[in-house]
Enzyme design. Structure first.
Site, PDB file in Angstrom:
ATOM      1  CG  HIS A   1      -6.595  -2.700   2.428  1.00 25.91           C
ATOM      2  ND1 HIS A   1      -5.565  -3.128   3.236  1.00 25.91           N
ATOM      3  CD2 HIS A   1      -6.501  -1.336   2.415  1.00 25.91           C
ATOM      4  CE1 HIS A   1      -4.891  -2.079   3.681  1.00 25.91           C
ATOM      5  NE2 HIS A   1      -5.441  -0.988   3.213  1.00 25.91           N
TER       6      HIS A   1
ATOM      7  CG  HIS B   1      -1.566   1.533  -3.082  1.00 20.87           C
ATOM      8  ND1 HIS B   1      -1.303   2.821  -2.672  1.00 20.87           N
ATOM      9  CD2 HIS B   1      -2.475   1.042  -2.191  1.00 20.87           C
ATOM     10  CE1 HIS B   1      -2.006   3.089  -1.577  1.00 20.87           C
ATOM     11  NE2 HIS B   1      -2.740   2.029  -1.277  1.00 20.87           N
TER      12      HIS B   1
ATOM     13  CG  HIS C   1      -1.920  -1.188   1.123  1.00 22.62           C
ATOM     14  ND1 HIS C   1      -3.084  -1.152   0.386  1.00 22.62           N
ATOM     15  CD2 HIS C   1      -1.844  -2.440   1.635  1.00 22.62           C
ATOM     16  CE1 HIS C   1      -3.696  -2.327   0.473  1.00 22.62           C
ATOM     17  NE2 HIS C   1      -2.971  -3.123   1.217  1.00 22.62           N
TER      18      HIS C   1
ATOM     19  CG  HIS D   1     -10.258   2.216   3.245  1.00 25.50           C
ATOM     20  ND1 HIS D   1      -9.984   3.544   3.510  1.00 25.50           N
ATOM     21  CD2 HIS D   1      -9.253   1.794   2.439  1.00 25.50           C
ATOM     22  CE1 HIS D   1      -8.857   3.889   2.904  1.00 25.50           C
ATOM     23  NE2 HIS D   1      -8.385   2.844   2.244  1.00 25.50           N
TER      24      HIS D   1
END
Lengths: 258, 258
Positions: free
Chosen positions: A83, A77, A73, A209
């Site tokens: 993740h 990327h 990371h 995320h």
């Protein structure tokens, strides 16, 4: 008539030479080089490279080689769904058709200039749609904050240049509401941003995320040269290194201009 | 009339929706995953990967990450011109238009089955041209030896599985004459192969590397799934990791089928 139908379905290949002349399209590179100035997350292993051979050999010919080490990371990327998404796709499990898609570029440069912790809103996405139509299925949605002008100055780009410091991070990102809208109300392939993270600097829970990766979508971080893209009409090709079971990895991103 | 001209020059984008539907073309992945079975040159650092974080956090969400180390020349990778060409292009200096081109697939599976040290000849290239016409400008010339069936068995793929052993390498490659023909008589972008090296196993002087890299052309090694490609008509997109000053690096290679 056949020609017209082909054109309406998208790309058409020349019927004369058996060659798709994709390489003659106008292309731009959205990738930063990896070197000793490459910015990684403050707690991650930085990119390290060394020469292992470099010069003329006894055989009278030139031979040069190197090796390197890094976090999955750092630099430009991909965050694979794995993740932040338990049991979601590792970087090698993302089908290659998901690595290509129409670019939706949402520009928030002005707002981010006034507030370094700006978060892209659903209103920003709706504004794009008002101008260019509904976000197309398969889109890769790129947030353009203008942060590329700070690369590779860590202090300006991250908000801090102290090793290991994650308490003083400041840069723009997506909002939770925008992540929910994109993952639930639209059929996108992934999102990307010209900052170190799809979550804004002060985030403690990495909720963007969680939402994006949880929906088996990927993120592209530290995307370069976003200012060279039109807001609509480009096509993204983002090919990550194929690390078996990896949570992400270096990615080479190019765009085909319309 | 305008439409016809566009078609003759190559790809045409739909004028209706602002989307190039490249992702709806049939695509194949020509890349091996990187893992602990990935084959590297016997004297090079093997691919090493480790988990740095893997599980539920105190915050109640999943978080997984890893880092890795490797040679620029393991697994499916690109040899940049700088690898064997002094003052030639490093991997980050290869223009992205040079990373896309028509695939010329030269099949020598039968010859390689009979002789594991087979070298592709100018006659093999001329045979391809007799069937499909002159090798097009900008081509990426791929030698298909059938060696993919041995991956990742080192003993069969390399000829030896002894660490550091470069004296007992046996696998097919290009011949010196073929490298000279391609670099001098045709306008190609690079070459590729489904073995560990564009030079055959017993090579001591790596003359094919010297010629190809010396002409500022790149090589693609350990290319996967070449048996899925037609001998002509596919388009290759080979995007290497952008290592500043690198002599090569991991590359993700995909093909667009005709």
């Amino acid at each position: 008539m056949k020609l017209t139908m082909l054109v309406l379905t998208g790309l058409v290949f020349a019927s004369g030479p058996p060659v798709a002349q994709l390489e003659k399209q106008k292309l731009v590179d959205l990738t930063y080089p990896f070197d000793d100035r490459t910015i990684a997350w403050p707690t991650n292993k930085p990119f390290q490279w060394r020469k292992t051979d470099w010069g003329m050999t006894a055989g009278g010919y030139w031979y040069a080689s190197g090796d390197f080490a890094m976090s999955e990371h750092g630099g430009t990327h991909m965050d694979a769904p794995l993740h932040f998404g338990k049991d979601r796709s590792a970087v090698d499990e993302i089908g290659i058709n998901r690595l290509i898609g129409p670019a939706v570029v949402v520009d928030v440069t002005t707002a981010a200039s006034e507030n370094r912790d700006y978060r892209l809103s659903v209103g920003d996405l709706k504004g794009w749609e008002a101008a260019y139509g509904r976000i197309p299925d398969g889109a890769i949605v790129l947030m353009r904050s203008g942060w590329g002008r700070h690369w590779p100055d860590k202090k300006r780009y991250l908000g801090t240049d102290a090793p290991g410091d994650t308490k003083n991070l400041h840069f723009p990102g997506f909002s939770k509401a925008a992540a929910e809208f994109l993952s639930k109300e639209r059929l996108i392939r992934g999102i990307g941003i010209d900052t170190p993270s799809i979550d804004y600097g002060p985030s403690g829970d990495f909720i963007v995320h969680q939402i994006i990766n949880g929906a088996d979508l990927y993120g592209l971080e530290n995307v370069a040269n976003l200012e060279t893209l039109p807001l609509h009409g480009a096509t993204i090709i983002a090919l990550p290194m194929k690390i078996k079971g990896g949570t992400g990895g270096p990615v080479r991103i190019i765009a085909i201009l319309p």
